[in-house]
Motif scaffolding. Structure first.
Motif, mmCIF file in Angstrom:
data_model
loop_
_atom_site.group_PDB
_atom_site.id
_atom_site.type_symbol
_atom_site.label_atom_id
_atom_site.label_comp_id
_atom_site.label_asym_id
_atom_site.label_seq_id
_atom_site.Cartn_x
_atom_site.Cartn_y
_atom_site.Cartn_z
ATOM 1 N N ALA A 31 -6.031 -11.199 -8.123
ATOM 2 C CA ALA A 31 -5.379 -10.731 -9.352
ATOM 3 C C ALA A 31 -3.961 -11.259 -9.546
ATOM 4 O O ALA A 31 -3.520 -11.472 -10.675
ATOM 5 C CB ALA A 31 -5.346 -9.203 -9.361
ATOM 6 N N TYR A 38 -1.697 -10.792 -2.030
ATOM 7 C CA TYR A 38 -3.053 -11.369 -2.077
ATOM 8 C C TYR A 38 -3.017 -12.869 -1.794
ATOM 9 O O TYR A 38 -3.907 -13.406 -1.123
ATOM 10 C CB TYR A 38 -3.691 -11.145 -3.452
ATOM 11 C CG TYR A 38 -4.207 -9.740 -3.680
ATOM 12 C CD1 TYR A 38 -5.332 -9.285 -3.008
ATOM 13 C CD2 TYR A 38 -3.575 -8.873 -4.569
ATOM 14 C CE1 TYR A 38 -5.817 -7.996 -3.211
ATOM 15 C CE2 TYR A 38 -4.050 -7.587 -4.790
ATOM 16 C CZ TYR A 38 -5.177 -7.159 -4.105
ATOM 17 O OH TYR A 38 -5.654 -5.886 -4.305
ATOM 18 N N GLU A 70 -11.096 -7.903 -11.646
ATOM 19 C CA GLU A 70 -11.693 -7.699 -10.324
ATOM 20 C C GLU A 70 -13.175 -7.328 -10.420
ATOM 21 O O GLU A 70 -13.979 -7.776 -9.613
ATOM 22 C CB GLU A 70 -10.886 -6.649 -9.555
ATOM 23 C CG GLU A 70 -9.488 -7.164 -9.201
ATOM 24 C CD GLU A 70 -8.675 -6.225 -8.326
ATOM 25 O OE1 GLU A 70 -8.828 -4.992 -8.448
ATOM 26 O OE2 GLU A 70 -7.866 -6.734 -7.520
ATOM 27 N N SER A 88 -8.855 -5.377 -4.783
ATOM 28 C CA SER A 88 -8.691 -3.949 -4.498
ATOM 29 C C SER A 88 -10.056 -3.278 -4.578
ATOM 30 O O SER A 88 -11.013 -3.855 -5.110
ATOM 31 C CB SER A 88 -7.741 -3.299 -5.507
ATOM 32 O OG SER A 88 -8.415 -3.024 -6.717
ATOM 33 N N ASN A 143 -3.866 -3.543 -0.664
ATOM 34 C CA ASN A 143 -3.086 -3.611 -1.900
ATOM 35 C C ASN A 143 -1.827 -2.748 -1.724
ATOM 36 O O ASN A 143 -0.736 -3.183 -2.040
ATOM 37 C CB ASN A 143 -3.966 -3.149 -3.067
ATOM 38 C CG ASN A 143 -3.433 -3.526 -4.431
ATOM 39 O OD1 ASN A 143 -2.613 -4.431 -4.545
ATOM 40 N ND2 ASN A 143 -3.873 -2.816 -5.453
ATOM 41 N N ARG A 146 0.003 3.342 -4.211
ATOM 42 C CA ARG A 146 0.289 3.149 -5.634
ATOM 43 C C ARG A 146 1.384 4.100 -6.120
ATOM 44 O O ARG A 146 1.435 5.256 -5.706
ATOM 45 C CB ARG A 146 -0.995 3.331 -6.460
ATOM 46 C CG ARG A 146 -2.108 2.392 -6.019
ATOM 47 C CD ARG A 146 -3.399 2.613 -6.786
ATOM 48 N NE ARG A 146 -3.386 2.025 -8.106
ATOM 49 C CZ ARG A 146 -3.750 0.778 -8.373
ATOM 50 N NH1 ARG A 146 -4.164 -0.029 -7.404
ATOM 51 N NH2 ARG A 146 -3.722 0.319 -9.602
ATOM 52 N N ARG A 167 -2.588 3.509 -18.028
ATOM 53 C CA ARG A 167 -3.693 2.645 -17.657
ATOM 54 C C ARG A 167 -4.072 2.950 -16.204
ATOM 55 O O ARG A 167 -3.208 3.078 -15.336
ATOM 56 C CB ARG A 167 -3.292 1.180 -17.779
ATOM 57 C CG ARG A 167 -4.389 0.192 -17.307
ATOM 58 C CD ARG A 167 -4.250 -0.156 -15.829
ATOM 59 N NE ARG A 167 -5.323 -1.040 -15.366
ATOM 60 C CZ ARG A 167 -5.414 -1.500 -14.126
ATOM 61 N NH1 ARG A 167 -4.503 -1.168 -13.236
ATOM 62 N NH2 ARG A 167 -6.401 -2.285 -13.770
ATOM 63 N N MET A 169 -7.247 1.951 -13.101
ATOM 64 C CA MET A 169 -8.320 1.020 -12.789
ATOM 65 C C MET A 169 -9.624 1.642 -13.293
ATOM 66 O O MET A 169 -9.670 2.813 -13.666
ATOM 67 C CB MET A 169 -8.376 0.769 -11.283
ATOM 68 C CG MET A 169 -7.126 0.044 -10.790
ATOM 69 S SD MET A 169 -7.383 -0.816 -9.227
ATOM 70 C CE MET A 169 -7.216 0.513 -8.069
ATOM 71 N N PHE A 190 -7.254 -5.293 -15.091
ATOM 72 C CA PHE A 190 -5.866 -5.674 -14.798
ATOM 73 C C PHE A 190 -5.319 -6.801 -15.689
ATOM 74 O O PHE A 190 -4.158 -6.738 -16.117
ATOM 75 C CB PHE A 190 -5.741 -6.047 -13.314
ATOM 76 C CG PHE A 190 -4.334 -6.305 -12.888
ATOM 77 C CD1 PHE A 190 -3.442 -5.265 -12.686
ATOM 78 C CD2 PHE A 190 -3.886 -7.604 -12.690
ATOM 79 C CE1 PHE A 190 -2.135 -5.503 -12.298
ATOM 80 C CE2 PHE A 190 -2.577 -7.852 -12.297
ATOM 81 C CZ PHE A 190 -1.704 -6.799 -12.098
ATOM 82 N N ASN A 207 0.621 1.169 -9.699
ATOM 83 C CA ASN A 207 0.266 0.055 -8.824
ATOM 84 C C ASN A 207 1.213 0.035 -7.639
ATOM 85 O O ASN A 207 2.299 0.603 -7.686
ATOM 86 C CB ASN A 207 0.355 -1.271 -9.595
ATOM 87 C CG ASN A 207 -1.016 -1.896 -9.833
ATOM 88 O OD1 ASN A 207 -1.757 -2.172 -8.891
ATOM 89 N ND2 ASN A 207 -1.346 -2.103 -11.093
ATOM 90 N N PRO A 208 0.810 -0.624 -6.553
ATOM 91 C CA PRO A 208 1.719 -0.764 -5.411
ATOM 92 C C PRO A 208 2.932 -1.652 -5.750
ATOM 93 O O PRO A 208 2.855 -2.479 -6.667
ATOM 94 C CB PRO A 208 0.852 -1.425 -4.343
ATOM 95 C CG PRO A 208 -0.563 -1.164 -4.771
ATOM 96 C CD PRO A 208 -0.528 -1.163 -6.265
ATOM 97 N N VAL A 211 2.418 -5.395 -6.355
ATOM 98 C CA VAL A 211 1.824 -5.756 -7.650
ATOM 99 C C VAL A 211 2.866 -5.620 -8.765
ATOM 100 O O VAL A 211 2.958 -6.472 -9.654
ATOM 101 C CB VAL A 211 0.588 -4.880 -7.962
ATOM 102 C CG1 VAL A 211 0.039 -5.204 -9.352
ATOM 103 C CG2 VAL A 211 -0.498 -5.075 -6.913
HETATM 104 O O1 EAX Z 1 -5.591 -5.497 -6.993
HETATM 105 O O2 EAX Z 1 -6.109 -3.402 -11.114
HETATM 106 C C1 EAX Z 1 -5.160 -3.066 -10.401
HETATM 107 O O3 EAX Z 1 -4.307 -2.267 -10.785
HETATM 108 C C2 EAX Z 1 -5.035 -3.625 -9.001
HETATM 109 O O4 EAX Z 1 -4.187 -2.851 -8.249
HETATM 110 C C3 EAX Z 1 -4.502 -5.037 -9.082
HETATM 111 O O5 EAX Z 1 -5.305 -5.784 -9.900
HETATM 112 C C4 EAX Z 1 -4.441 -5.682 -7.713
#
Ligand code: EAX
Length: 323
Positions: A31, A38, A70, A88, A143, A146, A167, A169, A190, A207-208, A211
């Protein structure tokens, strides 16, 4: 035999010999950027398989969601139209339902705990479940924990998050949990997220740190709260179409390479956690470091009844019990 004929046969023979040592170029997607966690993990993996197979295998990398979101990439790896994805677990539960248990908010206490579970018997069991669905998980990468960002206000306690359109996932376990904070979850792939934040389609996202940094969310989000409300595992997944063609020795090379890649990826997550927050402040974000974690934990307790029904209270307890 005429000379021409001999030459043709000789060249054909050479061609065969060459193809026996032909180089296979594997497509790997993820991503975020090549410099991100990554990218760091994937690059180590790719270097190691190239070395370990004397160049018979190498990678072509597709960072920045160049091969899609993803969910799309996992599907392509399952079908064999893409060789590898470093992803992820966000959409993974849609393919392998058992994996969703590790997406439960506030399940893991800290990085040590999470990594121990993923590398231990529980993580290995999930790898087997993935293999049964045509997804060869070479190693659990990472990842990270978060954290929430948004454009409206500082979030200190769960009540502050209430009413924000965020937003998430494409992950029902997350969405069920976040609803208890009062958030309005909006699932979205994403690659669409930056524009959605920019245009105000959603108020925030989670997100982490790696990211948030790599995706430059500081350009479109004012507030960051270190909620650490859920651990986001990741996996380096190989297509069974490739795996089934590998010799036992090459399988060993790939597995060891993935372990090294995972270690490098986790180290990059550590580094970003340690240095990234200062960077995000410099980039103009207002950061709430002291979050009222109990307010979030209390809220999410109601969702745990549903999680226990879905995954079994004993399974959740077994994860929590890992020391
Ligand atoms: O894997 O979709 C997400 O928020 C993920 O954390 C990001 O694409 C990295």
């Amino acid at each position: 035999m005429p000379l021409n004929r001999t030459l043709v046969l000789l060249l054909a023979g050479l061609g065969l010999a060459a193809s026996a040592h032909a180089q296979t170029v594997l497509k790997i997607g993820y991503a975020t950027s090549k410099e991100s966690h990554y990218g760091v993990g994937s690059t180590v993996f790719c270097d190691e398989i190239e070395k370990g197979t004397q160049g018979r295998y190498k990678c072509q990398q597709f960072p920045n969601s160049a091969l899609g979101g993803e969910r799309e990439q996992i599907e392509a790896v399952q079908l064999g139209t893409q060789d590898l994805v470093n992803t992820s677990t966000g959409p993974l539960g849609n393919f392998v339902p058992e994996v969703k248990v590790v997406d439960i908010p506030f399940l893991f206490r800290n990085y040590d705990h999470a990594r121990k579970v993923m590398d231990g018997a529980i993580g290995q069991d999930l790898q087997k479940k993935m293999a049964a669905k045509g997804l060869i998980n070479l190693a659990w990468t990472e990842n990270g924990f978060r954290h929430m960002t948004n454009s409206k206000r500082a979030i200190v306690k769960a009540d502050d998050a209430a009413g924000l359109k965020m937003r998430t996932m494409e992950n029902k376990v997350h969405m069920d949990g976040y609803k208890t904070f009062g958030i309005l979850p909006t699932p979205m792939p994403f690659p669409e997220l930056f524009t959605a934040l920019q245009q105000g389609t959603v108020d925030g996202q989670e997100n982490p740190i790696p990211v948030i940094l790599a995706s430059k969310f500081s350009q479109v989000q004012k507030h960051l709260s270190l909620t650490g409300h859920v651990y986001s595992p990741a996996a380096l997944i190989l297509s069974p179409a490739v795996w089934s063609k590998l010799s036992d020795a090459d399988k060993q090379v790939f597995t060891e390479a993935a372990k090294k890649g995972a270690a490098a990826q986790r180290k990059k997550v550590n580094d970003d956690e340690a240095n990234g927050i200062a960077q995000l402040k410099k980039d103009g974000m207002q950061v709430v470091e002291q979050v009222d974690g109990d307010s979030f934990r209390k809220a999410v307790a109601s969702a745990y009844q549903g999680y226990a029904r879905e995954f079994g209270a004993d399974r959740i307890a077994a994860i929590q019990a890992v020391k």
